[in-house]
Design a protein around this motif. Structure first.
Motif, mmCIF file in Angstrom:
data_model
loop_
_atom_site.group_PDB
_atom_site.id
_atom_site.type_symbol
_atom_site.label_atom_id
_atom_site.label_comp_id
_atom_site.label_asym_id
_atom_site.label_seq_id
_atom_site.Cartn_x
_atom_site.Cartn_y
_atom_site.Cartn_z
ATOM 1 N N PHE A 17 0.840 -1.202 0.000
ATOM 2 C CA PHE A 17 0.000 0.000 0.000
ATOM 3 C C PHE A 17 0.870 1.245 0.000
ATOM 4 C CE2 PHE A 17 -3.744 -2.359 1.681
ATOM 5 C CZ PHE A 17 -4.716 -1.768 0.879
ATOM 6 N N LYS A 47 6.824 10.967 -1.960
ATOM 7 C CA LYS A 47 7.989 10.262 -1.417
ATOM 8 C C LYS A 47 7.724 8.754 -1.330
ATOM 9 C CE LYS A 47 10.099 10.188 3.052
ATOM 10 N NZ LYS A 47 10.332 10.924 4.286
ATOM 11 N N LYS A 48 6.560 8.395 -0.805
ATOM 12 C CA LYS A 48 6.259 6.965 -0.660
ATOM 13 C C LYS A 48 6.015 6.313 -2.012
ATOM 14 C CE LYS A 48 4.573 7.465 4.037
ATOM 15 N NZ LYS A 48 3.386 7.671 4.881
ATOM 16 N N LYS A 52 9.394 5.629 -3.315
ATOM 17 C CA LYS A 52 10.017 4.572 -2.514
ATOM 18 C C LYS A 52 9.399 3.200 -2.831
ATOM 19 C CE LYS A 52 12.439 4.268 1.637
ATOM 20 N NZ LYS A 52 13.528 5.110 2.070
ATOM 21 N N ARG A 55 6.496 -2.651 13.071
ATOM 22 C CA ARG A 55 7.809 -2.728 13.721
ATOM 23 C C ARG A 55 8.088 -4.125 14.304
ATOM 24 N NH1 ARG A 55 9.670 1.632 11.470
ATOM 25 N NH2 ARG A 55 8.861 3.608 12.227
ATOM 26 N N ILE A 92 1.981 -2.775 4.441
ATOM 27 C CA ILE A 92 1.768 -1.335 4.623
ATOM 28 C C ILE A 92 3.092 -0.589 4.725
ATOM 29 C CG2 ILE A 92 -0.514 -1.406 5.678
ATOM 30 C CD1 ILE A 92 1.160 -1.006 8.397
ATOM 31 N N HIS A 93 4.201 -1.348 4.824
ATOM 32 C CA HIS A 93 5.510 -0.708 5.018
ATOM 33 C C HIS A 93 6.534 -1.480 4.184
ATOM 34 C CE1 HIS A 93 9.189 0.597 7.074
ATOM 35 N NE2 HIS A 93 8.489 1.607 7.568
HETATM 36 N N1 COA Z 1 5.262 2.848 0.846
HETATM 37 C C1 COA Z 1 6.411 3.454 0.460
HETATM 38 N N2 COA Z 1 7.269 4.016 1.318
HETATM 39 C C2 COA Z 1 6.967 3.955 2.619
HETATM 40 C C3 COA Z 1 5.792 3.334 3.086
HETATM 41 C C4 COA Z 1 4.918 2.779 2.150
HETATM 42 N N3 COA Z 1 3.779 2.173 2.508
HETATM 43 N N4 COA Z 1 5.763 3.403 4.439
HETATM 44 C C5 COA Z 1 6.883 4.046 4.807
HETATM 45 N N5 COA Z 1 7.601 4.379 3.718
HETATM 46 C C6 COA Z 1 8.895 5.069 3.692
HETATM 47 C C7 COA Z 1 8.888 6.338 4.545
HETATM 48 O O1 COA Z 1 8.439 7.421 3.788
HETATM 49 C C8 COA Z 1 10.323 6.437 4.964
HETATM 50 O O2 COA Z 1 11.039 6.993 3.886
HETATM 51 P P1 COA Z 1 12.435 7.764 4.162
HETATM 52 O O3 COA Z 1 13.377 6.772 4.772
HETATM 53 O O4 COA Z 1 12.851 8.220 2.800
HETATM 54 O O5 COA Z 1 12.102 8.895 5.105
HETATM 55 C C9 COA Z 1 10.756 4.976 5.092
HETATM 56 O O6 COA Z 1 9.848 4.225 4.287
HETATM 57 C C10 COA Z 1 10.705 4.476 6.517
HETATM 58 O O7 COA Z 1 9.425 4.735 7.038
HETATM 59 P P2 COA Z 1 9.171 4.779 8.607
HETATM 60 O O8 COA Z 1 9.764 6.017 9.185
HETATM 61 O O9 COA Z 1 9.603 3.491 9.175
HETATM 62 O O10 COA Z 1 7.600 4.846 8.707
HETATM 63 P P3 COA Z 1 6.696 6.154 8.694
HETATM 64 O O11 COA Z 1 6.452 6.568 10.105
HETATM 65 O O12 COA Z 1 7.242 7.166 7.748
HETATM 66 O O13 COA Z 1 5.336 5.621 8.058
HETATM 67 C C11 COA Z 1 3.162 4.673 8.000
HETATM 68 C C12 COA Z 1 4.497 4.740 8.752
HETATM 69 C C13 COA Z 1 2.304 3.611 8.618
HETATM 70 C C14 COA Z 1 2.481 6.025 8.062
HETATM 71 C C15 COA Z 1 3.504 4.307 6.537
HETATM 72 O O14 COA Z 1 4.174 3.085 6.551
HETATM 73 C C16 COA Z 1 2.349 4.265 5.589
HETATM 74 O O15 COA Z 1 1.882 5.298 5.106
HETATM 75 N N6 COA Z 1 1.861 3.050 5.237
HETATM 76 C C17 COA Z 1 0.798 2.863 4.277
HETATM 77 C C18 COA Z 1 -0.530 3.246 4.873
HETATM 78 C C19 COA Z 1 -1.676 2.871 3.984
HETATM 79 O O16 COA Z 1 -1.604 2.976 2.763
HETATM 80 N N7 COA Z 1 -2.759 2.414 4.581
HETATM 81 C C20 COA Z 1 -3.924 1.976 3.864
HETATM 82 C C21 COA Z 1 -4.041 0.530 3.803
HETATM 83 S S1 COA Z 1 -4.281 -0.251 5.361
#
Ligand code: COA
Ligand code: MG
Length: 294
Positions: free
Chosen positions: A6, A13-14, A17, A205, A228-229
């Motif tokens: 997701f 950024k995401k 990534k 985590r 999700i990560h």
């Molecule tokens: N996709 C792509 N990149 C992601 C990501 C994802 N789902 N989740 C985290 N990242 C990136 C972050 O931007 C960060 O990038 P950086 O190192 O360049 O700063 C890196 O991975 C590490 O992330 P981290 O700091 O461990 O987590 P966070 O606090 O930034 O994000 C969430 C946590 C839960 C907010 C995030 O993982 C997220 O948005 N997940 C998806 C949520 C979603 O789509 N939910 C709907 C379905 S249930």
């Protein structure tokens, strides 16, 4: 597809990534992870991202559910960019997939995209009615079954719908309602002859718990999982790639049946193998081949 990551559509950024995450698919989210005020910008960002991404993971878009009043604008914004498929949340039955399918046909025609090119993965357990209608995805709606790429499930929205205080007990096991939803998804997907895809694991985590939970899913019949990560992606890919040992064993079973002229039953190393074993071996080899193609 083993791993489906997701990515909120309003996070540049995401999105970037996600491309390098190693996921087999990205689910670009327009629903729960995007605030209402951001939907419009998120649609535009999703479309631009899909149009510019070359190769890499399959790109799915999770639209807002059919009762939200937002679905049509979501589809109008993204289908022209040619996503691999649409994830439909809060699906109540195969009929919802048919409704989505009709809309996709129109958008595909308008965009000059082949009829049926856009696949559908519904989330089938987010409403109580959806759980009870899980059997309705199996081929009963003409013109839609070719679009169905898999079925997946969710616990959080269902818990809100029924007012459950938790989805898991003190030991981390799903409580009965959610076990039922999970099992219904596996059976419904297999009945519809599409991939059963396991749900997300929010505690990103806790890698040990995630590994355990993902292995349980693989044991029970899921063939892939949503993440999700990015840290969850390699774990999912590892668990859902058949091991060299399992692949060799499956190949031996298929070869033993072929060598014996395809009988009902064969013996290999003092163990009996009959038709269900052959079917299981063939399915495993197909998954191993798909994983090796990446
Ligand atoms: N996709 C792509 N990149 C992601 C990501 C994802 N789902 N989740 C985290 N990242 C990136 C972050 O931007 C960060 O990038 P950086 O190192 O360049 O700063 C890196 O991975 C590490 O992330 P981290 O700091 O461990 O987590 P966070 O606090 O930034 O994000 C969430 C946590 C839960 C907010 C995030 O993982 C997220 O948005 N997940 C998806 C949520 C979603 O789509 N939910 C709907 C379905 S249930
Ligand atoms: Mg949701």
């Amino acid at each position: 597809m083993r791993s489906l990551l997701f990515v909120p559509a309003d996070s540049e950024k995401k999105l970037a990534k996600g491309l390098g995450s190693g996921a087999d698919a990205l689910i670009i989210d327009l629903e729960d992870s995007v605030a209402l005020a951001n939907k419009k910008a998120a649609r535009r960002m999703a479309a631009e991202f899909i149009a510019s991404a070359k190769g890499g993971p399959a790109l799915y878009v999770r639209v807002n559910d059919l009762a939200s009043g937002l679905t049509d604008d979501d589809l109008a914004a993204v289908i022209g960019a040619g996503p691999a498929g649409i994830m439909l949340p809060k699906s109540n039955s195969g009929e919802d997939v048919a409704r989505l399918s009709v809309r996709l046909r129109v958008h595909e025609a308008e965009a000059g995209i082949a009829d049926g090119a856009t696949r559908i993965i519904p989330i089938v357990t987010e409403t109580p009615a959806g759980v009870l209608a899980a059997g309705s995805y199996a081929g009963s709606y003409a013109g839609t079954s070719g679009r169905l790429a898999g079925l997946t499930w969710g616990a959080e929205d269902l818990s809100a719908e029924i007012g459950a205080a938790a989805t898991r007990d003190e030991d981390g096991r799903y409580t009965d309602v959610f076990r039922f939803a999970r099992i219904s998804t596996i059976l419904a997907a297999c009945a519809a002859e599409v991939a059963p895809i396991d749900t997300v694991f929010p505690n990103f985590r806790d890698e040990a718990a995630f590994l355990r939970d993902t292995r349980e899913g693989a044991r029970d019949g899921f063939t892939g999982r949503m993440a999700i990560h990015p840290a969850q992606v390699p774990v999912i890919n590892e668990v859902f790639t058949p091991s060299a040992e399992a692949t060799a064993e499956a190949r031996a079973v298929v070869e033993a049946f072929a060598a014996a002229g395809n009988p009902g039953v064969v013996a290999i190393d003092g163990k009996m193998y009959d038709r269900p074993h052959l079917k299981r071996a063939e399915r495993l080899l197909a998954r191993a081949t798909a994983a090796g193609d990446r």
